[in-house]
Enzyme design. Structure first.
Site, mmCIF file in Angstrom:
data_model
loop_
_atom_site.group_PDB
_atom_site.id
_atom_site.type_symbol
_atom_site.label_atom_id
_atom_site.label_comp_id
_atom_site.label_asym_id
_atom_site.label_seq_id
_atom_site.Cartn_x
_atom_site.Cartn_y
_atom_site.Cartn_z
ATOM 1 N N LYS A 10 39.206 74.167 61.918
ATOM 2 C CA LYS A 10 37.774 74.292 61.602
ATOM 3 C C LYS A 10 37.050 72.998 61.966
ATOM 4 O O LYS A 10 35.935 73.017 62.503
ATOM 5 C CB LYS A 10 37.576 74.556 60.097
ATOM 6 C CG LYS A 10 38.008 75.922 59.594
ATOM 7 C CD LYS A 10 37.788 75.962 58.079
ATOM 8 C CE LYS A 10 38.458 77.135 57.408
ATOM 9 N NZ LYS A 10 37.884 78.418 57.720
ATOM 10 N N SER B 288 34.059 72.747 49.169
ATOM 11 C CA SER B 288 34.836 71.597 49.651
ATOM 12 C C SER B 288 35.000 71.649 51.170
ATOM 13 O O SER B 288 34.966 70.615 51.837
ATOM 14 C CB SER B 288 36.207 71.527 48.952
ATOM 15 O OG SER B 288 37.087 72.541 49.401
ATOM 16 N N ASN C 288 49.578 69.812 51.192
ATOM 17 C CA ASN C 288 48.624 68.709 51.098
ATOM 18 C C ASN C 288 49.273 67.515 50.405
ATOM 19 O O ASN C 288 49.891 67.656 49.355
ATOM 20 C CB ASN C 288 47.378 69.156 50.316
ATOM 21 C CG ASN C 288 46.203 68.204 50.494
ATOM 22 O OD1 ASN C 288 46.324 67.167 51.149
ATOM 23 N ND2 ASN C 288 45.069 68.565 49.934
ATOM 24 N N GLU D 203 45.463 59.326 44.507
ATOM 25 C CA GLU D 203 44.504 59.950 43.602
ATOM 26 C C GLU D 203 45.243 60.684 42.487
ATOM 27 O O GLU D 203 44.637 61.397 41.695
ATOM 28 C CB GLU D 203 43.558 60.881 44.342
ATOM 29 C CG GLU D 203 44.220 62.016 45.081
ATOM 30 C CD GLU D 203 43.215 62.894 45.798
ATOM 31 O OE1 GLU D 203 42.465 63.587 45.109
ATOM 32 O OE2 GLU D 203 43.200 62.877 47.051
ATOM 33 N N CYS E 83 41.245 61.627 48.917
ATOM 34 C CA CYS E 83 42.181 61.537 50.048
ATOM 35 C C CYS E 83 41.808 60.421 51.021
ATOM 36 O O CYS E 83 42.564 60.123 51.943
ATOM 37 C CB CYS E 83 42.226 62.866 50.793
ATOM 38 S SG CYS E 83 42.540 64.247 49.699
ATOM 39 N N THR F 191 47.742 75.581 48.462
ATOM 40 C CA THR F 191 47.517 74.345 49.234
ATOM 41 C C THR F 191 48.031 73.121 48.487
ATOM 42 O O THR F 191 47.530 72.019 48.672
ATOM 43 C CB THR F 191 46.022 74.167 49.596
ATOM 44 O OG1 THR F 191 45.259 74.046 48.381
ATOM 45 C CG2 THR F 191 45.491 75.333 50.393
ATOM 46 N N HIS G 92 42.410 64.782 58.533
ATOM 47 C CA HIS G 92 42.963 65.022 57.190
ATOM 48 C C HIS G 92 43.227 66.529 57.084
ATOM 49 O O HIS G 92 42.369 67.341 57.418
ATOM 50 C CB HIS G 92 41.968 64.570 56.118
ATOM 51 C CG HIS G 92 42.329 65.057 54.754
ATOM 52 N ND1 HIS G 92 43.553 64.798 54.172
ATOM 53 C CD2 HIS G 92 41.655 65.834 53.856
ATOM 54 C CE1 HIS G 92 43.604 65.369 52.986
ATOM 55 N NE2 HIS G 92 42.473 66.018 52.760
ATOM 56 N N SER H 222 37.261 63.868 49.087
ATOM 57 C CA SER H 222 36.265 64.644 48.339
ATOM 58 C C SER H 222 35.480 63.742 47.408
ATOM 59 O O SER H 222 35.958 62.715 46.925
ATOM 60 C CB SER H 222 36.963 65.727 47.512
ATOM 61 O OG SER H 222 37.450 66.730 48.356
HETATM 62 N N1 CAA Z 1 45.646 87.453 57.593
HETATM 63 C C1 CAA Z 1 45.136 86.380 58.212
HETATM 64 N N2 CAA Z 1 44.144 85.606 57.685
HETATM 65 C C2 CAA Z 1 43.662 85.952 56.477
HETATM 66 C C3 CAA Z 1 44.164 87.065 55.777
HETATM 67 C C4 CAA Z 1 45.186 87.847 56.379
HETATM 68 N N3 CAA Z 1 45.719 88.900 55.759
HETATM 69 N N4 CAA Z 1 43.479 87.162 54.618
HETATM 70 C C5 CAA Z 1 42.593 86.122 54.588
HETATM 71 N N5 CAA Z 1 42.715 85.403 55.723
HETATM 72 C C6 CAA Z 1 41.977 84.198 56.098
HETATM 73 C C7 CAA Z 1 40.502 84.273 55.712
HETATM 74 O O1 CAA Z 1 39.755 85.005 56.670
HETATM 75 C C8 CAA Z 1 40.151 82.808 55.684
HETATM 76 O O2 CAA Z 1 39.957 82.329 56.986
HETATM 77 P P1 CAA Z 1 38.575 81.555 57.355
HETATM 78 O O3 CAA Z 1 38.491 80.385 56.411
HETATM 79 O O4 CAA Z 1 38.794 81.139 58.769
HETATM 80 O O5 CAA Z 1 37.485 82.538 57.144
HETATM 81 C C9 CAA Z 1 41.433 82.143 55.167
HETATM 82 O O6 CAA Z 1 42.473 83.106 55.334
HETATM 83 C C10 CAA Z 1 41.354 81.753 53.705
HETATM 84 O O7 CAA Z 1 40.921 82.883 53.004
HETATM 85 P P2 CAA Z 1 39.920 82.750 51.773
HETATM 86 O O8 CAA Z 1 38.706 81.988 52.164
HETATM 87 O O9 CAA Z 1 39.748 84.084 51.161
HETATM 88 O O10 CAA Z 1 40.850 81.839 50.855
HETATM 89 P P3 CAA Z 1 40.848 81.449 49.381
HETATM 90 O O11 CAA Z 1 39.724 81.991 48.597
HETATM 91 O O12 CAA Z 1 42.211 81.794 48.926
HETATM 92 O O13 CAA Z 1 40.643 79.843 49.424
HETATM 93 C C11 CAA Z 1 40.823 77.587 50.038
HETATM 94 C C12 CAA Z 1 41.075 79.023 50.481
HETATM 95 C C13 CAA Z 1 39.351 77.390 49.751
HETATM 96 C C14 CAA Z 1 41.259 76.633 51.113
HETATM 97 C C15 CAA Z 1 41.664 77.336 48.735
HETATM 98 O O14 CAA Z 1 43.017 77.374 49.055
HETATM 99 C C16 CAA Z 1 41.354 76.020 48.059
HETATM 100 O O15 CAA Z 1 40.462 75.932 47.221
HETATM 101 N N6 CAA Z 1 42.140 74.927 48.403
HETATM 102 C C17 CAA Z 1 41.951 73.618 47.800
HETATM 103 C C18 CAA Z 1 40.714 72.911 48.317
HETATM 104 C C19 CAA Z 1 40.839 72.428 49.737
HETATM 105 O O16 CAA Z 1 41.911 72.252 50.260
HETATM 106 N N7 CAA Z 1 39.679 72.140 50.359
HETATM 107 C C20 CAA Z 1 39.657 71.588 51.696
HETATM 108 C C21 CAA Z 1 38.480 70.667 51.913
HETATM 109 S S1 CAA Z 1 38.455 69.387 50.659
HETATM 110 C C22 CAA Z 1 39.593 68.215 51.224
HETATM 111 O O17 CAA Z 1 39.952 68.202 52.359
HETATM 112 C C23 CAA Z 1 40.128 67.244 50.220
HETATM 113 C C24 CAA Z 1 41.457 67.708 49.750
HETATM 114 O O18 CAA Z 1 42.476 67.325 50.284
HETATM 115 C C25 CAA Z 1 41.499 68.622 48.616
#
Ligand code: CAA
Length: 410
Positions: A247, A206, A281, A84, A116, A157, A238, A313
Site C-alpha cells: 500500500k 492507522s 510485526n 514500545e 515503531c 498482526t 516499516h 503511530s
Molecule cells: N482473500 C484475500 N484478501 C482478503 C480476503 C480474502 N478472503 N478477505 C479480506 N481480504 C483483504 C481485504 O480486502 C483487505 O485488503 P485491502 O486492505 O487491500 O482492502 C485486507 O484483506 C484486510 O482486510 P480488512 O480490512 O477487512 O481487515 P481487518 O478488519 O481484519 O483489519 C488491519 C486489518 C487493520 C490491518 C488489522 O489487522 C489491524 O488493526 N492491525 C493492527 C494495526 C496495524 O497494523 N496498522 C498498520 C498501520 S499503523 C503502524 O504501522 C504502526 C504499527 O506497527 C502498529
C-alpha cells in the site's frame, strides 16, 4: 580520526526472535477467517510468540551478543535501546543487556520510545554521535513484542523480534545519507496506556495515518534535495503486516508521479518482506528486519541507494536513504537469520491462547517461569518486583535484577 567527511552508518546488522511461532494456517483453522485473507489480504504467514521465559530483553541480548562477539565491546560508548513494549517505566532495558553481555562500564545507556519509529531516532542519534567522535561505536537495539487483544482485528498482526545495529565510521554495510524527511502529527491511531499489556488500535485510521505520514516525510525529503524516487533502487518500509508495504509503495509512486503496477510493486518489494511475513510485526525492529531481508536476498546492491521509511503511530515518520557499501555481502549474517526463523517451534492455537492469557504478576510476588526458550538468555522469574535474567549456557550465571539469596533460579 578526524570527523571531517568521514562516512558513518551501519557496520553490522542482525536480528533474533522468539522460540515459538503460530502459523496463520493454524490461526485460520480456529478463527474461521479465510486463510487467503491472512496470506494475501495482510501478507502474513506466521507470527513469533514469546515463550514464558522470553521478553524484549532476552531477544535484544541474543541479537546484541552476536554483534559484540564479532566486533568486541571496547569501542562501544553508547547503547540505545528502542522499544514500545518496555518492561519498566524508569530503568532502561539496555541496562539488563549491558549486564547480560558483561559490557564495560563507560557506556551511556538510554531507552527511546516513539512507537515503531524509536529505532530510527536511535539510528540518527547514533550517526550524529559517531560523526562527532568517529573512534566510538554506538550499539542500537530495537526490541518489541506486538500484542493485541485476542479475537481483535489486530490479532493476526502480532509478532516479536529484536534487531541489533552497530553504528560506526567507515561502515561495512551501509552509509546513512543526508538529507532525511520528517513528519510529526498527533493522532490516536495506535496506543497503549500504561495499565494495558495489549495495544489499542483504530486499524483503518492507522493505515490512513501511515500513508499520510509517508506523504509528509517524502515531501519534506524532496524539498530538502533528496534523491528522486526513480534513483532509489529498493524501498524498505516499516511492515506492521507486509501488505502495508505494498500500500505504501503504491502511494509513494503516485506521490512521485511514477507509473503504478501492482505486479511490479510485488516484485520489487518481495526481497524486503521475506522475514517479516513469518515473524509478524516487531514494531521498532520491523524496518531493520526488512533491510536485513533485502541485504540477505539474491539482489546485488553494491553501491546502490536504498530507501527507508519509518512510521511510528501517534505519529512520527522519517524518510531516509542509505548507500550500500561495495563488498557488503562478506559481512552478512544470512545463515543466522534463516535459522532464527526456521528454528522456532510451531505451537497449537490452544497453547497460543494459554500463553496470551498468562501474564506476569504485577504485585511483586515471586514467580518462576517455565524454561522453554532455546535462546542463550532467559527470564528466570520475578522476585520482589525485579526481573531476574540468566544466561543459559553451561556456565550460565544469574545476572541483572540482582537475584536475592535463596532465590531458586529454575
Ligand atoms: N482473500 C484475500 N484478501 C482478503 C480476503 C480474502 N478472503 N478477505 C479480506 N481480504 C483483504 C481485504 O480486502 C483487505 O485488503 P485491502 O486492505 O487491500 O482492502 C485486507 O484483506 C484486510 O482486510 P480488512 O480490512 O477487512 O481487515 P481487518 O478488519 O481484519 O483489519 C488491519 C486489518 C487493520 C490491518 C488489522 O489487522 C489491524 O488493526 N492491525 C493492527 C494495526 C496495524 O497494523 N496498522 C498498520 C498501520 S499503523 C503502524 O504501522 C504502526 C504499527 O506497527 C502498529
Amino acid at each position: 580520526m578526524s570527523s571531517e567527511n568521514v562516512s558513518v552508518g551501519i557496520h553490522d546488522l542482525t536480528f533474533r526472535t522468539t522460540s515459538l511461532q503460530l502459523t496463520h494456517a493454524e490461526l485460520a483453522r480456529h478463527t474461521g477467517v479465510p486463510l487467503a485473507k491472512y496470506h494475501r489480504g495482510i501478507g502474513q504467514q506466521a507470527m513469533s510468540i514469546p515463550a514464558p521465559d522470553e521478553d524484549v530483553i532476552t531477544m535484544a541480548a541474543h541479537a546484541a551478543a552476536a554483534v559484540v562477539e564479532r566486533h568486541g565491546p571496547d569501542r562501544i560508548r553508547t547503547l540505545l535501546f528502542a522499544t514500545e513494549t518496555s518492561i519498566d517505566q524508569a530503568k532502561a532495558g539496555g541496562l539488563y543487556v549491558h549486564s547480560l553481555l558483561g559490557l564495560p562500564p563507560h557506556i551511556r545507556v538510554v531507552e527511546l520510545k516513539q512507537a515503531c519509529y524509536g529505532a530510527t531516532a536511535a539510528l540518527q542519534f547514533a550517526t550524529a554521535l559517531v560523526h562527532r567522535d568517529p573512534d566510538q561505536q554506538v550499539l542500537v537495539l530495537a526490541s518489541d513484542i506486538a500484542r493485541y487483544d485476542l479475537d481483535s482485528p489486530g490479532e493476526a498482526t502480532q509478532g516479536a523480534a529484536a534487531a541489533a545495529l552497530l553504528v560506526t565510521a567507515r561502515p561495512a554495510l551501509l552509509e546513512i545519507d543526508t538529507p532525511s524527511g520528517l513528519f510529526a502529527r498527533e493522532v490516536m491511531d495506535f496506543w497503549r496506556p500504561n495499565y494495558r499489556t495489549a495495544a489499542l488500535v483504530d486499524g483503518r485510521s492507522s493505515v490512513d495515518a501511515y500513508l499520510r505520514a509517508l506523504t509528509g516525510a517524502w515531501s519534506d525529503y524532496r524539498a530538502r534535495g533528496g534523491t528522486p524516487l526513480r534513483n532509489i533502487h529498493t524501498m524498505c518500509y516499516h511492515q506492521p503486516f507486509t501488505r502495508m508495504a505494498h500500500k505504501a509503495h503504491h502511494h509513494l509512486l503516485q506521490q512521485a508521479g511514477l507509473p503504478v503496477d501492482p505486479e511490479h510493486i510485488a516484485a520489487v518489494l518481495a526481497p524486503t518482506t521475506t522475514y517479516n511475513q513469518v515473524l509478524g510485526n516487531s514494531y521498532t525492529a520491523s524496518l531493520s528486519i526488512a533491510l536485513a531481508a533485502l541485504l540477505d536476498s539474491a539482489t546485488p546492491l553494491d553501491g546502490e541507494t536504498v530507501g527507508l521509511f519509518s512510521y511510528g503511530s501517534g505519529s512520527v515518520a522519517e524518510f531516509l536513504t542509505a548507500t550500500v557499501r561495495p563488498g557488503y555481502r562478506d559481512h552478512l549474517r544470512t545463515d543466522a537469520h534463516r535459522a532464527a526463523v526456521t528454528d522456532r517451534r510451531p505451537i497449537s492455537y490452544a497453547d497460543y491462547r494459554d500463553l496470551h492469557a498468562s501474564t506476569l504478576p504485577t504485585d511483586g510476588s515471586r514467580h518462576a517461569t517455565a524454561g522453554l526458550t532455546s535462546g542463550p538468555y532467559r527470564l528466570a522469574g520475578i522476585h520482589d518486583h525485579r526481573r531476574v535474567y540468566e544466561a543459559t549456557d553451561p556456565v550460565g550465571r544469574s545476572v541483572s535484577g540482582a537475584a536475592p539469596d535463596g532465590w531458586p533460579v529454575p
